[in-house]
Motif scaffolding. Structure first.
Motif, PDB file in Angstrom:
ATOM      1  N   THR A   1       8.309  16.800   6.726  1.00 42.67           N
ATOM      2  CA  THR A   1       8.163  16.174   5.405  1.00 42.67           C
ATOM      3  C   THR A   1       7.881  14.690   5.603  1.00 42.67           C
ATOM      4  O   THR A   1       8.660  13.824   5.229  1.00 42.67           O
ATOM      5  CB  THR A   1       9.420  16.367   4.529  1.00 42.67           C
ATOM      6  N   GLU A   2       6.757  14.395   6.200  1.00 46.37           N
ATOM      7  CA  GLU A   2       6.369  13.013   6.501  1.00 46.37           C
ATOM      8  C   GLU A   2       5.925  12.310   5.219  1.00 46.37           C
ATOM      9  O   GLU A   2       5.020  12.743   4.521  1.00 46.37           O
ATOM     10  CB  GLU A   2       5.232  13.023   7.518  1.00 46.37           C
ATOM     11  N   GLY A   3       6.581  11.200   4.901  1.00 46.96           N
ATOM     12  CA  GLY A   3       6.188  10.421   3.737  1.00 46.96           C
ATOM     13  C   GLY A   3       6.437  11.081   2.407  1.00 46.96           C
ATOM     14  O   GLY A   3       5.825  10.713   1.406  1.00 46.96           O
ATOM     15  N   LEU A   4       7.343  12.040   2.358  1.00 44.49           N
ATOM     16  CA  LEU A   4       7.601  12.774   1.116  1.00 44.49           C
ATOM     17  C   LEU A   4       8.924  12.405   0.469  1.00 44.49           C
ATOM     18  O   LEU A   4       8.985  12.105  -0.720  1.00 44.49           O
ATOM     19  CB  LEU A   4       7.570  14.278   1.378  1.00 44.49           C
ATOM     20  N   LEU A   5      10.008  12.450   1.234  1.00 41.71           N
ATOM     21  CA  LEU A   5      11.341  12.380   0.630  1.00 41.71           C
ATOM     22  C   LEU A   5      11.574  11.115  -0.173  1.00 41.71           C
ATOM     23  O   LEU A   5      12.272  11.157  -1.193  1.00 41.71           O
ATOM     24  CB  LEU A   5      12.420  12.502   1.714  1.00 41.71           C
ATOM     25  N   GLN A   6      11.014   9.984   0.255  1.00 37.69           N
ATOM     26  CA  GLN A   6      11.282   8.737  -0.454  1.00 37.69           C
ATOM     27  C   GLN A   6      10.776   8.759  -1.888  1.00 37.69           C
ATOM     28  O   GLN A   6      11.226   7.977  -2.717  1.00 37.69           O
ATOM     29  CB  GLN A   6      10.700   7.530   0.288  1.00 37.69           C
ATOM     30  N   TYR A   7       9.857   9.665  -2.204  1.00 36.67           N
ATOM     31  CA  TYR A   7       9.323   9.760  -3.563  1.00 36.67           C
ATOM     32  C   TYR A   7      10.103  10.745  -4.438  1.00 36.67           C
ATOM     33  O   TYR A   7       9.814  10.875  -5.626  1.00 36.67           O
ATOM     34  CB  TYR A   7       7.853  10.174  -3.522  1.00 36.67           C
ATOM     35  N   LEU A   8      11.064  11.445  -3.846  1.00 36.21           N
ATOM     36  CA  LEU A   8      11.855  12.424  -4.589  1.00 36.21           C
ATOM     37  C   LEU A   8      13.181  11.825  -5.029  1.00 36.21           C
ATOM     38  O   LEU A   8      13.700  10.894  -4.406  1.00 36.21           O
ATOM     39  CB  LEU A   8      12.117  13.659  -3.726  1.00 36.21           C
ATOM     40  N   GLU A   9      13.729  12.379  -6.082  1.00 36.75           N
ATOM     41  CA  GLU A   9      15.080  12.013  -6.489  1.00 36.75           C
ATOM     42  C   GLU A   9      16.081  12.683  -5.550  1.00 36.75           C
ATOM     43  O   GLU A   9      15.788  13.733  -4.975  1.00 36.75           O
ATOM     44  CB  GLU A   9      15.337  12.452  -7.933  1.00 36.75           C
ATOM     45  N   PRO A  10      17.269  12.093  -5.377  1.00 33.56           N
ATOM     46  CA  PRO A  10      18.270  12.696  -4.489  1.00 33.56           C
ATOM     47  C   PRO A  10      18.549  14.165  -4.784  1.00 33.56           C
ATOM     48  O   PRO A  10      18.684  14.973  -3.856  1.00 33.56           O
ATOM     49  CB  PRO A  10      19.508  11.826  -4.724  1.00 33.56           C
ATOM     50  N   ALA A  11      18.594  14.530  -6.056  1.00 32.17           N
ATOM     51  CA  ALA A  11      18.849  15.925  -6.416  1.00 32.17           C
ATOM     52  C   ALA A  11      17.702  16.820  -5.950  1.00 32.17           C
ATOM     53  O   ALA A  11      17.933  17.973  -5.555  1.00 32.17           O
ATOM     54  CB  ALA A  11      19.043  16.054  -7.925  1.00 32.17           C
ATOM     55  N   GLU A  12      16.474  16.314  -5.982  1.00 34.81           N
ATOM     56  CA  GLU A  12      15.325  17.088  -5.523  1.00 34.81           C
ATOM     57  C   GLU A  12      15.353  17.267  -4.013  1.00 34.81           C
ATOM     58  O   GLU A  12      14.993  18.326  -3.488  1.00 34.81           O
ATOM     59  CB  GLU A  12      14.030  16.405  -5.960  1.00 34.81           C
ATOM     60  N   VAL A  13      15.794  16.225  -3.303  1.00 34.92           N
ATOM     61  CA  VAL A  13      15.913  16.329  -1.846  1.00 34.92           C
ATOM     62  C   VAL A  13      16.978  17.346  -1.473  1.00 34.92           C
ATOM     63  O   VAL A  13      16.798  18.157  -0.564  1.00 34.92           O
ATOM     64  CB  VAL A  13      16.241  14.954  -1.223  1.00 34.92           C
ATOM     65  N   ARG A  14      18.095  17.316  -2.187  1.00 30.97           N
ATOM     66  CA  ARG A  14      19.161  18.281  -1.911  1.00 30.97           C
ATOM     67  C   ARG A  14      18.687  19.709  -2.183  1.00 30.97           C
ATOM     68  O   ARG A  14      18.984  20.636  -1.422  1.00 30.97           O
ATOM     69  CB  ARG A  14      20.398  17.962  -2.748  1.00 30.97           C
ATOM     70  N   ALA A  15      17.927  19.885  -3.253  1.00 32.60           N
ATOM     71  CA  ALA A  15      17.403  21.215  -3.570  1.00 32.60           C
ATOM     72  C   ALA A  15      16.444  21.683  -2.486  1.00 32.60           C
ATOM     73  O   ALA A  15      16.471  22.855  -2.081  1.00 32.60           O
ATOM     74  CB  ALA A  15      16.703  21.192  -4.933  1.00 32.60           C
ATOM     75  N   LEU A  16      15.597  20.777  -1.988  1.00 30.16           N
ATOM     76  CA  LEU A  16      14.675  21.131  -0.915  1.00 30.16           C
ATOM     77  C   LEU A  16      15.430  21.502   0.344  1.00 30.16           C
ATOM     78  O   LEU A  16      15.073  22.472   1.036  1.00 30.16           O
ATOM     79  CB  LEU A  16      13.733  19.970  -0.629  1.00 30.16           C
TER      80      LEU A  16
ATOM     81  N   ASN B   1       4.111  22.120   7.215  1.00 24.43           N
ATOM     82  CA  ASN B   1       3.948  20.716   6.850  1.00 24.43           C
ATOM     83  C   ASN B   1       3.897  20.608   5.334  1.00 24.43           C
ATOM     84  O   ASN B   1       2.900  20.976   4.708  1.00 24.43           O
ATOM     85  CB  ASN B   1       2.674  20.148   7.483  1.00 24.43           C
ATOM     86  N   LEU B   2       4.977  20.111   4.750  1.00 21.32           N
ATOM     87  CA  LEU B   2       5.076  19.996   3.298  1.00 21.32           C
ATOM     88  C   LEU B   2       4.580  18.623   2.853  1.00 21.32           C
ATOM     89  O   LEU B   2       4.968  17.604   3.414  1.00 21.32           O
ATOM     90  CB  LEU B   2       6.527  20.196   2.856  1.00 21.32           C
ATOM     91  N   ALA B   3       3.750  18.601   1.811  1.00 22.57           N
ATOM     92  CA  ALA B   3       3.069  17.376   1.380  1.00 22.57           C
ATOM     93  C   ALA B   3       2.230  16.853   2.532  1.00 22.57           C
ATOM     94  O   ALA B   3       2.307  15.691   2.926  1.00 22.57           O
ATOM     95  CB  ALA B   3       4.070  16.327   0.903  1.00 22.57           C
ATOM     96  N   ALA B   4       1.388  17.711   3.079  1.00 22.33           N
ATOM     97  CA  ALA B   4       0.619  17.405   4.286  1.00 22.33           C
ATOM     98  C   ALA B   4      -0.414  16.305   4.094  1.00 22.33           C
ATOM     99  O   ALA B   4      -0.803  15.648   5.061  1.00 22.33           O
ATOM    100  CB  ALA B   4      -0.085  18.677   4.786  1.00 22.33           C
ATOM    101  N   GLY B   5      -0.865  16.093   2.856  1.00 24.20           N
ATOM    102  CA  GLY B   5      -1.858  15.055   2.629  1.00 24.20           C
ATOM    103  C   GLY B   5      -3.095  15.261   3.492  1.00 24.20           C
ATOM    104  O   GLY B   5      -3.597  16.374   3.658  1.00 24.20           O
ATOM    105  N   TRP B   6      -3.569  14.157   4.108  1.00 22.26           N
ATOM    106  CA  TRP B   6      -4.748  14.214   4.975  1.00 22.26           C
ATOM    107  C   TRP B   6      -4.351  14.291   6.442  1.00 22.26           C
ATOM    108  O   TRP B   6      -5.121  13.880   7.314  1.00 22.26           O
ATOM    109  CB  TRP B   6      -5.632  12.984   4.749  1.00 22.26           C
ATOM    110  N   ASP B   7      -3.177  14.810   6.724  1.00 22.35           N
ATOM    111  CA  ASP B   7      -2.734  14.951   8.115  1.00 22.35           C
ATOM    112  C   ASP B   7      -3.701  15.837   8.900  1.00 22.35           C
ATOM    113  O   ASP B   7      -4.177  16.855   8.383  1.00 22.35           O
ATOM    114  CB  ASP B   7      -1.334  15.562   8.161  1.00 22.35           C
ATOM    115  N   THR B   8      -3.967  15.455  10.156  1.00 26.38           N
ATOM    116  CA  THR B   8      -4.935  16.201  10.972  1.00 26.38           C
ATOM    117  C   THR B   8      -4.343  16.672  12.296  1.00 26.38           C
ATOM    118  O   THR B   8      -5.086  16.955  13.237  1.00 26.38           O
ATOM    119  CB  THR B   8      -6.165  15.319  11.283  1.00 26.38           C
ATOM    120  N   ARG B   9      -3.043  16.769  12.389  1.00 24.05           N
ATOM    121  CA  ARG B   9      -2.424  17.149  13.663  1.00 24.05           C
ATOM    122  C   ARG B   9      -2.929  18.481  14.224  1.00 24.05           C
ATOM    123  O   ARG B   9      -3.061  18.606  15.444  1.00 24.05           O
ATOM    124  CB  ARG B   9      -0.902  17.161  13.520  1.00 24.05           C
ATOM    125  N   PRO B  10      -3.204  19.491  13.400  1.00 23.72           N
ATOM    126  CA  PRO B  10      -3.710  20.754  13.982  1.00 23.72           C
ATOM    127  C   PRO B  10      -5.047  20.598  14.693  1.00 23.72           C
ATOM    128  O   PRO B  10      -5.453  21.478  15.451  1.00 23.72           O
ATOM    129  CB  PRO B  10      -3.837  21.671  12.750  1.00 23.72           C
TER     130      PRO B  10
END
Length: 276
Positions: free
Chosen positions: A165-180, A89-98
């Motif tokens: 990547t819940e709630g993460l990609l929209q904050y990245l630039e397209p080039a950063e998403v492609r790199a990820l 879980n990347l950019a997990a924040g306060w996620d509590t699924r586990p």
């Protein structure tokens, strides 16, 4: 402190919003999920967040992230039945699924985020018992080299790892998403669950919430949707607006529109798989 969470300065500040919305959803008699830990995470700031008019465009009850949470829950469960043996879980924040999902005890679940989030989460959840093996680490996901090292290490030894990547990609630039994307492919990731938003939604959010987002304005809303992701293919997913109408979470005036085709409905949650 409350003001800093309403006028956010960085992406990680939105994590308290999500916890507050999950806590509120958990109180409903028809709750889509139950998150008993969310109340602890949101704490005394919950009331301030839920009363804020800026948390979600046009909504005080946070129905978009609530619906997104439920959709991702379902896709995680589906992946596990199909052989997923590790979750990242990347950019997990306060996620509590586990702590709240029905997970195999032997499953390895990794979470990464910025140091301040990881340190606070470890402290607050110290007395909580997860339902699987949880490991946390800190990394700046805008640093390709650091991200590649962490993702590669976390995925090592897994046969069919899943990345969220819940709630993460929209904050990245397209080039950063492609790199990820390239990092995930190189690390041998099997599935990738994420939320995607259209360019129209990106413009709407930045126009309505721009002054509150600061440096965390939305930057990624691919016009071609999942076609942006080279090397991946869409397995399944659903529009957040369609699901919200079905579950009666969105405003009444929006539910009828949610059954019609349109660019807005392409904003949703998808599960990608490595192209074969």
């Amino acid at each position: 402190m409350v003001e800093s969470l309403i006028s956010i300065s960085e992406v990680s500040d939105t994590a308290i919003w999500m916890a507050a919305y999950r806590a509120e959803e958990s109180l409903r008699p028809d709750a889509l999920f139950t998150d008993p830990i969310a109340e602890k995470l949101a704490g005394e700031l919950r009331a301030a967040v839920l009363s804020s008019k800026v948390a979600v465009p046009g909504s005080r009850d946070g129905w978009p992230p609530v619906v997104r949470t439920a959709l991702i829950d379902s896709l995680i469960t589906r992946s596990l039945t199909e052989g997923c043996d590790r979750v990242l879980n990347l950019a997990a924040g306060w996620d509590t699924r586990p702590y709240r999902l029905d997970l195999p005890p032997a499953l390895s679940w990794f979470e990464v985020d910025l140091p301040k989030i990881i340190d606070a989460k470890n402290r607050v959840l110290a007395d909580e018992v997860p339902r699987c093996r949880v490991t946390r680490g800190s990394v700046d996901l805008t640093d390709p080299a650091a991200s590649a090292a962490v993702v590669t290490a976390m995925a090592d030894g897994a046969r069919q790892p899943l990345v969220i990547t819940e709630g993460l990609l929209q904050y990245l630039e397209p080039a950063e998403v492609r790199a990820l994307s390239e990092i995930l492919l190189a690390a041998g990731i099997r599935w990738w669950i994420t939320d995607l938003w259209t360019p129209s939604m990106l413009r709407l959010v930045n126009r309505t919430m721009g002054r509150h987002l600061g440096q965390a304005r939305w930057a990624f809303g691919p016009a071609r949707g999942v076609d942006f992701f080279q090397g991946w293919t869409r397995v399944d997913g659903e529009s957040i607006f369609s699901a919200a109408a079905r579950w009666r979470r969105s405003p009444v005036w929006l539910r009828s529109a949610a059954v019609l085709p349109g660019a807005l409905l392409r904003s949703g949650v998808v599960r990608l798989r490595v192209a074969e």
